[in-house]
Design an enzyme around this catalytic site. Structure first.
Site, PDB file in Angstrom:
ATOM      1  CE  LYS A  67      -7.526   2.131   0.915  1.00  0.00           C
ATOM      2  NZ  LYS A  67      -8.001   3.350   1.654  1.00  0.00           N
ATOM      3  NE  ARG A 121      -7.252  11.232  -4.107  1.00  0.00           N
ATOM      4  CZ  ARG A 121      -7.599  10.785  -3.061  1.00  0.00           C
ATOM      5  NH1 ARG A 121      -8.370  11.567  -2.130  1.00  0.00           N
ATOM      6  NH2 ARG A 121      -6.692   9.970  -2.707  1.00  0.00           N
ATOM      7  CE1 TYR A 173      -3.940   1.353  -0.896  1.00  0.00           C
ATOM      8  CE2 TYR A 173      -3.479   2.854   0.782  1.00  0.00           C
ATOM      9  CZ  TYR A 173      -4.063   2.238  -0.246  1.00  0.00           C
ATOM     10  OH  TYR A 173      -4.980   3.213  -0.953  1.00  0.00           O
ATOM     11  CG  ASN A 177      -0.692   9.220   2.361  1.00  0.00           C
ATOM     12  OD1 ASN A 177      -0.045   9.080   3.299  1.00  0.00           O
ATOM     13  ND2 ASN A 177      -1.967   8.999   2.610  1.00  0.00           N
ATOM     14  CG  ASP A 189     -10.970   4.116   3.418  1.00  0.00           C
ATOM     15  OD1 ASP A 189     -11.422   3.824   4.743  1.00  0.00           O
ATOM     16  OD2 ASP A 189      -9.941   4.231   3.056  1.00  0.00           O
ATOM     17  CG  ASP A 190     -10.407   8.233  -0.703  1.00  0.00           C
ATOM     18  OD1 ASP A 190      -9.200   7.786  -0.559  1.00  0.00           O
ATOM     19  OD2 ASP A 190     -11.088   7.964  -1.867  1.00  0.00           O
ATOM     20  CD  GLU A 246      -9.579   3.812  -1.484  1.00  0.00           C
ATOM     21  OE1 GLU A 246     -10.593   3.289  -0.586  1.00  0.00           O
ATOM     22  OE2 GLU A 246      -8.530   4.225  -0.807  1.00  0.00           O
ATOM     23  CG  ASP A 247      -7.579   6.850  -3.954  1.00  0.00           C
ATOM     24  OD1 ASP A 247      -7.918   7.184  -2.814  1.00  0.00           O
ATOM     25  OD2 ASP A 247      -6.159   6.386  -4.229  1.00  0.00           O
TER      26      ASP A 247
HETATM   27  P1  NAD Z   1      -8.491  16.471  -2.434  1.00  0.00           P
HETATM   28  O1  NAD Z   1      -7.743  16.519  -3.841  1.00  0.00           O
HETATM   29  O2  NAD Z   1      -9.644  15.944  -2.437  1.00  0.00           O
HETATM   30  O3  NAD Z   1      -8.056  17.514  -1.674  1.00  0.00           O
HETATM   31  C1  NAD Z   1      -6.813  18.527  -1.636  1.00  0.00           C
HETATM   32  C2  NAD Z   1      -7.162  19.784  -1.228  1.00  0.00           C
HETATM   33  O4  NAD Z   1      -6.258  20.335  -0.983  1.00  0.00           O
HETATM   34  C3  NAD Z   1      -8.000  20.757  -2.039  1.00  0.00           C
HETATM   35  O5  NAD Z   1      -9.054  21.394  -1.303  1.00  0.00           O
HETATM   36  C4  NAD Z   1      -7.145  21.760  -2.445  1.00  0.00           C
HETATM   37  O6  NAD Z   1      -7.724  22.949  -2.815  1.00  0.00           O
HETATM   38  C5  NAD Z   1      -6.201  21.662  -1.487  1.00  0.00           C
HETATM   39  N1  NAD Z   1      -4.936  22.409  -1.911  1.00  0.00           N
HETATM   40  C6  NAD Z   1      -4.090  22.092  -3.092  1.00  0.00           C
HETATM   41  N2  NAD Z   1      -3.281  22.953  -3.175  1.00  0.00           N
HETATM   42  C7  NAD Z   1      -3.179  23.911  -1.860  1.00  0.00           C
HETATM   43  C8  NAD Z   1      -2.373  24.921  -1.330  1.00  0.00           C
HETATM   44  N3  NAD Z   1      -1.123  25.332  -1.912  1.00  0.00           N
HETATM   45  N4  NAD Z   1      -2.744  25.167   0.037  1.00  0.00           N
HETATM   46  C9  NAD Z   1      -3.734  24.787   0.528  1.00  0.00           C
HETATM   47  N5  NAD Z   1      -4.392  23.825   0.056  1.00  0.00           N
HETATM   48  C10 NAD Z   1      -4.357  23.388  -1.054  1.00  0.00           C
HETATM   49  O7  NAD Z   1      -7.646  15.335  -1.852  1.00  0.00           O
HETATM   50  P2  NAD Z   1      -8.018  14.502  -0.299  1.00  0.00           P
HETATM   51  O8  NAD Z   1      -8.669  13.086  -0.656  1.00  0.00           O
HETATM   52  O9  NAD Z   1      -8.680  15.454   0.464  1.00  0.00           O
HETATM   53  O10 NAD Z   1      -6.469  13.909   0.171  1.00  0.00           O
HETATM   54  C11 NAD Z   1      -5.625  15.094   0.483  1.00  0.00           C
HETATM   55  C12 NAD Z   1      -4.401  14.283   0.911  1.00  0.00           C
HETATM   56  O11 NAD Z   1      -4.536  13.673   1.948  1.00  0.00           O
HETATM   57  C13 NAD Z   1      -3.763  13.181  -0.256  1.00  0.00           C
HETATM   58  O12 NAD Z   1      -2.343  13.368  -0.154  1.00  0.00           O
HETATM   59  C14 NAD Z   1      -4.004  12.122   0.508  1.00  0.00           C
HETATM   60  O13 NAD Z   1      -3.229  10.999   0.235  1.00  0.00           O
HETATM   61  C15 NAD Z   1      -4.240  12.361   1.798  1.00  0.00           C
HETATM   62  N6  NAD Z   1      -4.814  11.275   2.708  1.00  0.00           N
HETATM   63  C16 NAD Z   1      -4.242  10.716   3.908  1.00  0.00           C
HETATM   64  C17 NAD Z   1      -5.215   9.821   4.722  1.00  0.00           C
HETATM   65  C18 NAD Z   1      -4.588   9.261   5.751  1.00  0.00           C
HETATM   66  O14 NAD Z   1      -3.471   9.600   6.264  1.00  0.00           O
HETATM   67  N7  NAD Z   1      -5.035   8.263   6.380  1.00  0.00           N
HETATM   68  C19 NAD Z   1      -6.570   9.411   3.988  1.00  0.00           C
HETATM   69  C20 NAD Z   1      -7.112  10.157   2.913  1.00  0.00           C
HETATM   70  C21 NAD Z   1      -6.200  11.019   2.451  1.00  0.00           C
END
Ligand code: NAD
Length: 562
Positions: free
Chosen positions: A182, A164, A111, A417, A276-277, A253-254
């Site tokens: 997953k 995504r 993963y 991530n 899950d996200d 997912e994603d």
């Molecule tokens: P997403 O694409 O839905 O959201 C990303 C957000 O970041 C958007 O709102 C965007 O406007 C914002 N953004 C982009 N550039 C920016 C900047 N310069 N300043 C501030 N904000 C900015 O993605 P997501 O699903 O919300 O995931 C976000 C991150 O969290 C990913 O890297 C994902 O891998 C990670 N994530 C981690 C976990 C975990 O640790 N358990 C779980 C889910 C997602």
């Protein structure tokens, strides 16, 4: 005939196959029935395997040693990934035994982060097909196509449209690696039977220029289908899967968040599904925060929280924290006032001038617009900083030191991530707060040393939550997945974190306890389903025992006892 359910009591989808006695090379080539060199002399004779295997009969332990040696010989992460997937494709029992014994070491391979690289390289490292591909060109035929899946019983489907993938963006059909990974975690962590799992990618094209130009890309080569046609394709696939397996859990997912929220809204009351996200992330982050507050000795409802990023993860986490604050006595409105969301344009406010996406509106503030994170930190004086922005290094020294000025122990979760996207590393967080921080990351980091003390920082990995939620939903035969189930799961997880872990700075428990954790989470999910009247099964007296007994164990079936 002995019962194959003996070693995996989750309705064993392979029972029928065993009853017709697959033989010879077909038995060796079936990854769930295969025992490779461990088939006994009697089994070899009985099932026409003589001459098809090396003569020496290996023990299971010999086999585990062999694959462990082979795995460790690979010197790149992608090489390790390819090795593990090859094993997955030829002998699932051995694969899961290896994985369970080395979960902490191998999860970052199957993963995040390595799976991200594997998806990026998918067309180049492809070996053997796994899961289902639903291509847009087959629209109108998905019901027919879904019947090509060979298993009668499917318990869990993980589906993506590849739009995504982690923080890596649009990877089209190559995103199939995510559902595969997953589902491997569902099996390893919660004992869902492997043959009851189905990874799916719905291929609606890709806007990734590199993939469109790549000769070896394996998806449909056209731009993404959008609008109504997109939703029609997704709907036809979801309905096809639901009609064939009405009790199966579907995990979205994603998906990009412009689709993730509407899809969840559309299906969450109609069928057993979740995203899950959004929800899994919410659950796992809340669990980490609740554990972190055991260190800072504060109440959730007293926190001021800045989110950098306002996408699926941010809203999922914030909604779950709101639920926790409401339980502590705040109204939903009061709770939402404790959040400040920043997206790529700065603080999300009602007066900012742009049209806000629907999911941001509940968290938009009625106050002066602030452009930068540093200014927001100066103004808000947050106690918690949540990074879900995919902006590496966004929690820089100035931001973290500014935060520390106003709070004794800042809580910093850098969840983006893969590792390369992390808002700050654990070493930075410890350095810039003089060691006074509660830190968690999205991707794994090695333990760090600060002023002679070792800190094993926790990884807010969704795998602590979603496998147990899925197991619970399947055991009690829930009709839908509710946010209260994730909230219950988060509280259960937070309470399972030991004082020793907290002392080491860890706000998540040891992954080696994952089966126990998943069992307890499953119980809490079942309890919610019983109390909300959304379970088909009646509550048994010994619920925990029943849950544990349903878990698949990676142990070979004794064919020679047949
Ligand atoms: P997403 O694409 O839905 O959201 C990303 C957000 O970041 C958007 O709102 C965007 O406007 C914002 N953004 C982009 N550039 C920016 C900047 N310069 N300043 C501030 N904000 C900015 O993605 P997501 O699903 O919300 O995931 C976000 C991150 O969290 C990913 O890297 C994902 O891998 C990670 N994530 C981690 C976990 C975990 O640790 N358990 C779980 C889910 C997602």
């Amino acid at each position: 005939m002995p019962n194959p359910k003996e070693h995996s009591t989750m309705e064993h989808p392979k029972q029928e196959v065993l009853q017709v006695f697959k033989k010879g090379i077909d038995l060796v080539r079936d990854p769930i029935l295969n025992k490779g060199t461990a088939f006994s002399e009697k089994e070899r004779e009985e099932f026409n395997l003589q001459g098809l295997l090396p003569p020496h009969v290996s023990t299971f332990e010999d086999q585990v040693q062999r694959v462990t040696e082979n795995y460790r010989r690979k010197d790149t992460d992608i090489g390790k990934y390819i090795f593990l997937e090859a094993l997955h494709d030829r002998n699932e029992i051995l694969y899961y035994a290896l994985l369970l014994r080395n979960l902490e070491e191998m999860t970052p391979i199957i993963y995040t982060p390595t799976v991200g690289l594997a998806c990026q390289l998918y067309g180049h490292i492809f070996r053997r097909t796994r899961g289902m591909y639903m291509p847009a060109k087959a629209k109108g035929n998905f019901k027919k196509i879904i019947n090509n899946w060979p298993e009668e019983n499917v318990n869990v489907i993980v589906v993506t449209d590849g739009s995504r993938i982690l923080g890596l963006g649009d990877l089209g059909a190559s995103g199939i690696g995510i559902p595969i990974g997953k589902l491997a975690l569902y099996v390893a962590c919660a004992g869902i039977h492997p043959s009851g799992t189905l990874p799916v990618v719905i291929d609606v094209g890709t806007d990734n220029e590199n993939l469109l130009k790549d000769q070896l890309y394996l998806g449909e080569k056209h731009r993404r289908i959008t609008g109504e046609k997109y939703y029609d394709i997704i709907d036809e696939c979801v309905v096809a899967a639901y009609e064939r397996w009405p009790k199966a859990l579907i995990q979205f997912e994603d998906f990009t968040n412009d689709h993730a929220f509407p899809l969840l809204k559309k299906y969450r009351e109609k069928l057993l599904c979740f995203n899950d996200d959004i929800q899994g992330t919410g659950g796992v982050a809340l669990a980490g925060l609740l554990a972190g507050l055991r260190i800072t000795k504060e109440k959730l409802s007293d926190q001021r929280i800045i989110f950098l990023g306002a996408g699926s993860a941010a809203v999922g986490i914030a909604d779950m924290i709101v639920a926790g604050m409401v339980e502590e006595g705040l109204s939903e409105q009061e709770a939402r006032k404790r959040f400040w969301f920043l997206d790529s344009k700065g603080l999300v406010t009602t007066t900012r001038g742009d049209k806000l996406a629907e999911h941001k509106i509940p968290y938009a503030r009625e106050e002066k617009y602030i452009e930068t994170l540093l200014d927001a930190v100066k103004n808000v004086k947050p106690t918690i900083l949540m990074g879900v922005s995919k902006q590496p290094g966004a929690f820089d020294e100035q931001v973290v030191r500014e935060m520390k000025k106003h709070v004794d122990i800042p809580v910093i979760f850098a969840l983006s991530n893969p590792t390369s996207k992390s808002e700050c590393t654990p070493s930075q967080a410890y350095e810039w707060t003089d060691g006074n921080v509660v830190y968690a990351s999205g991707s794994p980091f090695e333990p760090i040393k600060y002023k002679g003390k070792t800190y094993a920082t926790g990884q807010g990995n969704n795998m602590y939550i979603f496998p147990g939620v899925g197991l619970g939903a399947i055991v009690c035969k829930a009709t839908k997945i509710t946010d209260s189930m994730f909230y219950a799961a988060a509280k259960t997880l937070a309470n399972l974190i030991s004082k020793e872990d907290l002392k080491k700075g860890r706000v998540y428990p040891d992954l080696n306890d994952i089966r126990k954790i998943s069992a307890h989470i499953a119980v809490s999910v079942c309890e919610v389903a019983y109390s909300e009247g959304i379970a088909w099964e009646k509550r048994p007296e010994n619920l925990l025992e029943i849950v544990k007994s349903k878990m698949f164990q990676p142990v070979y079936f004794q064919y020679d006892a047949v």
